[in-house]
Design a protein around this motif. Sequence first.
Motif, PDB file in Angstrom:
ATOM      1  N   ILE A 105      30.788  20.331  23.604  1.00  0.00           N
ATOM      2  CA  ILE A 105      31.320  21.436  24.410  1.00  0.00           C
ATOM      3  C   ILE A 105      32.827  21.587  24.256  1.00  0.00           C
ATOM      4  O   ILE A 105      33.390  22.626  24.563  1.00  0.00           O
ATOM      5  CB  ILE A 105      30.965  21.258  25.907  1.00  0.00           C
ATOM      6  CG1 ILE A 105      31.430  19.891  26.415  1.00  0.00           C
ATOM      7  CG2 ILE A 105      29.462  21.410  26.119  1.00  0.00           C
ATOM      8  CD1 ILE A 105      31.263  19.727  27.925  1.00  0.00           C
ATOM      9  N   LEU A 106      33.481  20.521  23.777  1.00  0.00           N
ATOM     10  CA  LEU A 106      34.939  20.532  23.695  1.00  0.00           C
ATOM     11  C   LEU A 106      35.510  21.725  22.914  1.00  0.00           C
ATOM     12  O   LEU A 106      36.402  22.407  23.414  1.00  0.00           O
ATOM     13  CB  LEU A 106      35.408  19.210  23.064  1.00  0.00           C
ATOM     14  CG  LEU A 106      36.919  18.999  23.039  1.00  0.00           C
ATOM     15  CD1 LEU A 106      37.452  18.809  24.455  1.00  0.00           C
ATOM     16  CD2 LEU A 106      37.275  17.788  22.183  1.00  0.00           C
ATOM     17  N   PRO A 107      35.033  22.005  21.683  1.00  0.00           N
ATOM     18  CA  PRO A 107      35.691  23.032  20.869  1.00  0.00           C
ATOM     19  C   PRO A 107      35.811  24.365  21.597  1.00  0.00           C
ATOM     20  O   PRO A 107      36.830  25.053  21.496  1.00  0.00           O
ATOM     21  CB  PRO A 107      34.779  23.163  19.636  1.00  0.00           C
ATOM     22  CG  PRO A 107      34.027  21.901  19.577  1.00  0.00           C
ATOM     23  CD  PRO A 107      33.866  21.450  20.989  1.00  0.00           C
ATOM     24  N   PHE A 108      34.770  24.731  22.350  1.00  0.00           N
ATOM     25  CA  PHE A 108      34.797  26.010  23.037  1.00  0.00           C
ATOM     26  C   PHE A 108      35.955  26.083  24.043  1.00  0.00           C
ATOM     27  O   PHE A 108      36.739  27.044  24.056  1.00  0.00           O
ATOM     28  CB  PHE A 108      33.466  26.236  23.754  1.00  0.00           C
ATOM     29  CG  PHE A 108      33.428  27.516  24.524  1.00  0.00           C
ATOM     30  CD1 PHE A 108      33.199  28.730  23.870  1.00  0.00           C
ATOM     31  CD2 PHE A 108      33.652  27.531  25.897  1.00  0.00           C
ATOM     32  CE1 PHE A 108      33.178  29.922  24.574  1.00  0.00           C
ATOM     33  CE2 PHE A 108      33.637  28.729  26.604  1.00  0.00           C
ATOM     34  CZ  PHE A 108      33.396  29.917  25.939  1.00  0.00           C
ATOM     35  N   PRO A 115      44.699  28.538  19.478  1.00  0.00           N
ATOM     36  CA  PRO A 115      44.061  29.424  18.498  1.00  0.00           C
ATOM     37  C   PRO A 115      42.939  28.665  17.798  1.00  0.00           C
ATOM     38  O   PRO A 115      43.061  27.469  17.519  1.00  0.00           O
ATOM     39  CB  PRO A 115      45.194  29.768  17.534  1.00  0.00           C
ATOM     40  CG  PRO A 115      46.188  28.664  17.692  1.00  0.00           C
ATOM     41  CD  PRO A 115      46.068  28.217  19.121  1.00  0.00           C
ATOM     42  N   ILE A 116      41.857  29.336  17.536  1.00  0.00           N
ATOM     43  CA  ILE A 116      40.712  28.687  16.889  1.00  0.00           C
ATOM     44  C   ILE A 116      41.086  28.299  15.465  1.00  0.00           C
ATOM     45  O   ILE A 116      41.490  29.145  14.675  1.00  0.00           O
ATOM     46  CB  ILE A 116      39.484  29.617  16.854  1.00  0.00           C
ATOM     47  CG1 ILE A 116      39.071  29.984  18.286  1.00  0.00           C
ATOM     48  CG2 ILE A 116      38.321  28.940  16.140  1.00  0.00           C
ATOM     49  CD1 ILE A 116      38.024  31.057  18.347  1.00  0.00           C
ATOM     50  N   THR A 117      40.974  27.047  15.153  1.00  0.00           N
ATOM     51  CA  THR A 117      41.217  26.623  13.778  1.00  0.00           C
ATOM     52  C   THR A 117      39.887  26.185  13.184  1.00  0.00           C
ATOM     53  O   THR A 117      38.920  25.948  13.897  1.00  0.00           O
ATOM     54  CB  THR A 117      42.205  25.443  13.717  1.00  0.00           C
ATOM     55  OG1 THR A 117      41.531  24.295  14.195  1.00  0.00           O
ATOM     56  CG2 THR A 117      43.440  25.722  14.545  1.00  0.00           C
TER      57      THR A 117
END
Lengths: 275, 275, 275, 275
Positions: A105-108, A115-117
């Motif tokens: 769940i962390l990345p979300f 910024p999404i990398t």
Amino acid sequence: MDKEHNFISENKRWKRKVFRIIFKSDTRLGKLFDLTLLTLILLSTFIVMMESVKIYDAKLHRLFVILEIIITAFFTVEYVLRIITIRNRRAYIFSFFGIIDFLAILPFYLSLFFPITKYFLIIRMLRMLRIFRILNLLDFMHDGTFIVRALKNSSRKIYIFLLFLVIFSVIVGSLMFMVEGHRPGFESIPQSIYWAVVTVTTVGYGDVSPATPLGKFLSVLLMLAGYSIIAVPTGIVTAEMRNKRQNLEKVCNRCGNEDIDDDARYCKICGEKVV
Amino acid sequence: MDKEHNFISENKRWKRKVFRIIFKSDTRLGKLFDLTLLTLILLSTFIVMMESVKIYDAKLHRLFVILEIIITAFFTVEYVLRIITIRNRRAYIFSFFGIIDFLAILPFYLSLFFPITKYFLIIRMLRMLRIFRILNLLDFMHDGTFIVRALKNSSRKIYIFLLFLVIFSVIVGSLMFMVEGHRPGFESIPQSIYWAVVTVTTVGYGDVSPATPLGKFLSVLLMLAGYSIIAVPTGIVTAEMRNKRQNLEKVCNRCGNEDIDDDARYCKICGEKVV
Amino acid sequence: MDKEHNFISENKRWKRKVFRIIFKSDTRLGKLFDLTLLTLILLSTFIVMMESVKIYDAKLHRLFVILEIIITAFFTVEYVLRIITIRNRRAYIFSFFGIIDFLAILPFYLSLFFPITKYFLIIRMLRMLRIFRILNLLDFMHDGTFIVRALKNSSRKIYIFLLFLVIFSVIVGSLMFMVEGHRPGFESIPQSIYWAVVTVTTVGYGDVSPATPLGKFLSVLLMLAGYSIIAVPTGIVTAEMRNKRQNLEKVCNRCGNEDIDDDARYCKICGEKVV
Amino acid sequence: MDKEHNFISENKRWKRKVFRIIFKSDTRLGKLFDLTLLTLILLSTFIVMMESVKIYDAKLHRLFVILEIIITAFFTVEYVLRIITIRNRRAYIFSFFGIIDFLAILPFYLSLFFPITKYFLIIRMLRMLRIFRILNLLDFMHDGTFIVRALKNSSRKIYIFLLFLVIFSVIVGSLMFMVEGHRPGFESIPQSIYWAVVTVTTVGYGDVSPATPLGKFLSVLLMLAGYSIIAVPTGIVTAEMRNKRQNLEKVCNRCGNEDIDDDARYCKICGEKVV
């Protein structure tokens, strides 16, 4: 006070029920939960893949984002419930699957602040490892454990073998660097080592291949070596698997020895007959 | 005279101490020494690799040279100390690792007198073999010995197999030279043999591949052969490894069962006590 | 008459002597003969190879021809002596090695009457098979026999496996022909089958590779299949080699049974103790 | 009534005779029938292949069509006879080979009503599977059954292994997508996974290969992994094949030795008579 007690026991019963659904799969709801989880994990993996394909991402970007939000919401609720309902929280949180659950769940949430990398990607892919927990629950992993244990027991031998192989590849790679001069693909020793590993493992991309007669001759020797020594890891693992008794249930009635081979008729510790 | 005697015994004690540090690893200093050596060997290998990459060599050539001097100095001191402190000097100097130790420092000193040629490279790479001595000291090589012994015992069979394979490749290569005429990659028999080995070992670079239908048909046969006969070296080594039992001496006196575990007190087949 | 008798016995003795030199290797001359033969076979093979390389053939064509004449002369004399000195001529001439010996000299004599075609080449290469006879004499082939016997015993299983594999490749190839339409490398079913075999055997030239997503997906399945089922021939041969007892010397003293396993303590036919 | 009875029994006898020819191969006619069938299946497969090659199809299209009609007619008659003569019709029709037999004639009749599409192709190719029935009749499949059983028994372990492998490839593929950016062959995650499978199975087409140093380093790790873990399926199948003993029932009553050959009369371990 009675009410409060009721509330507590109600609370406890509720926790136990949820715990059983989430952590076990011996109830109908538990199995349904596992199946839902499995579907969502696969869907989630599928979305990450499709997002990386430009033509699909161009068309369906919004759908992907919405699905990702829903899935992450589900995973978050699940993660929180797991923490609430389990007794030994610390053990769960820092266990292998606890960390995977958290990383799922962390990345979300990170992407809300940063910024999404592309590095979030690989973490999201690790969600797939959760499949093994579900399979474990569904009693599918007996054979998996067999494989893992055989690999673990032979891991030292395999490491040594890989070390042999790496040192061998480094030396052969250097040799080829000398032989093939600075021809394409052999511009440096690391490049030549890359070629040596490609060759000795019989992968053989062909992006680099020898051009000189001497280089071809050395390649031939290397190929024959690689073709022969693949026998080593195979032999190690095969020998290890042979040693693994599959008869895990047998126990000696007298001394309780659990290490009983398949072909044993007497306990090797106390001499008692084993049925 | 007493002084002199003191001096000699002092000298002897000093030698014994150094010997223990260099040749053994049962003391803290000995382990530290081994670790230092391991680091320097890896660093030295890394430098040789990086020197071969033009962009790094252009920038860091001076650093590489300085590091090389320091490492070689360390290796030289180590080599001299080994010769001084060991009793049987001749045995050490002409042993496998003695020669490797010597070769590890040779290229540097040669380069002082002769222009550096690329042939020094490969000798410097042989330093990596010293890793095995260190692993040996750190008791890591029990499993390595197991592998080496299994390979040694099956080496005759593997040589015969490789001879089969080479003769087979030569004949198939010649056949393909006839079939594929003088098409690219099949200009001569040696070239065609190169292709045959690339194919039979399942490496498959693809730098040479058949163009005619008949050539493709023969290739298919060759691939199927290669895919099947890889079973031979594998079978040989596996059978050899299986033969290695860990406790070869113990046999049950009553029934002759030889499969007796280390911790067994009774024969698992007939229940007889095993000594 | 006495003279004649002398002559016959002289003749016989001479024959026996030559026979021993040519067919056995238990005398010094016999070993020398074998070594000479081995050298000439390797030289002959080397010449055929070099003749096929244009730059060498241009320079050294005459040398090659002269050497070929000398070697063929030697082989011819040898062949004639073999026929003269052996008792059972017919058995020798039509034996495997007898035919190889004949084929070893045939191409040269044919080339005197017919224009030399490239098809002579492959026959000349078959000479290499004679190496196995020499190794046989030099007692090198005990292990070779072990391999050949293991392969022979498992050959039926391996044939069935190859049949599986071929039918599988044909079906997968046809499927890919449908999927990849008429893209390069998949122009026809035979071409697609060629690709399927290249893939399933893990050779992977890369001269043909899938272009469409569905084609790539099918390839991935095929690769995983090929990676897994290589276990089948390996398993067959390994199981076969395990069955082979290496203890060929053991014989039961009472009933003469020669089929005695390595771990046997009693003869399985008559119950006699075997040492 | 007598006549009718005669007719029925006549009919029955006829049926039994045809049944024996078609379904068994213990008569001369039965063997001839099987051979004819085998020839027609191979011919049919050959025709499908040749039809796909443009130059042959252009020349021989009419011949192919005529042969196809003849073969299909034969197959149809055979299919009808099978249904007529067998007792348990339903069991046959829905059995594996019953469906294959039906599919063998279906494409032709479909093509009379619908335009021929390439999808008929693959069905026609499935005819090849009928070969196994014929081999079965000819008692060739004892070894085939051995292989199939060993694969079936180890299939769960192999599935788990393949699942490991697929998840591993997905994660490594995603990693490489991050590392190799959007370079050719790594444009999306599915593409990168394709590359990962090509690499880990040691196929190595080379249509996609890493370009950056880090990508090459990761590839090397992946190759070494693939080269080592091929030991897992091999070990599984080998261990399974080893477990298959030919005479599972016989056990020595005294010492419990289960390794009793078919021709054994005494236990080789303890000398006890075995029944």
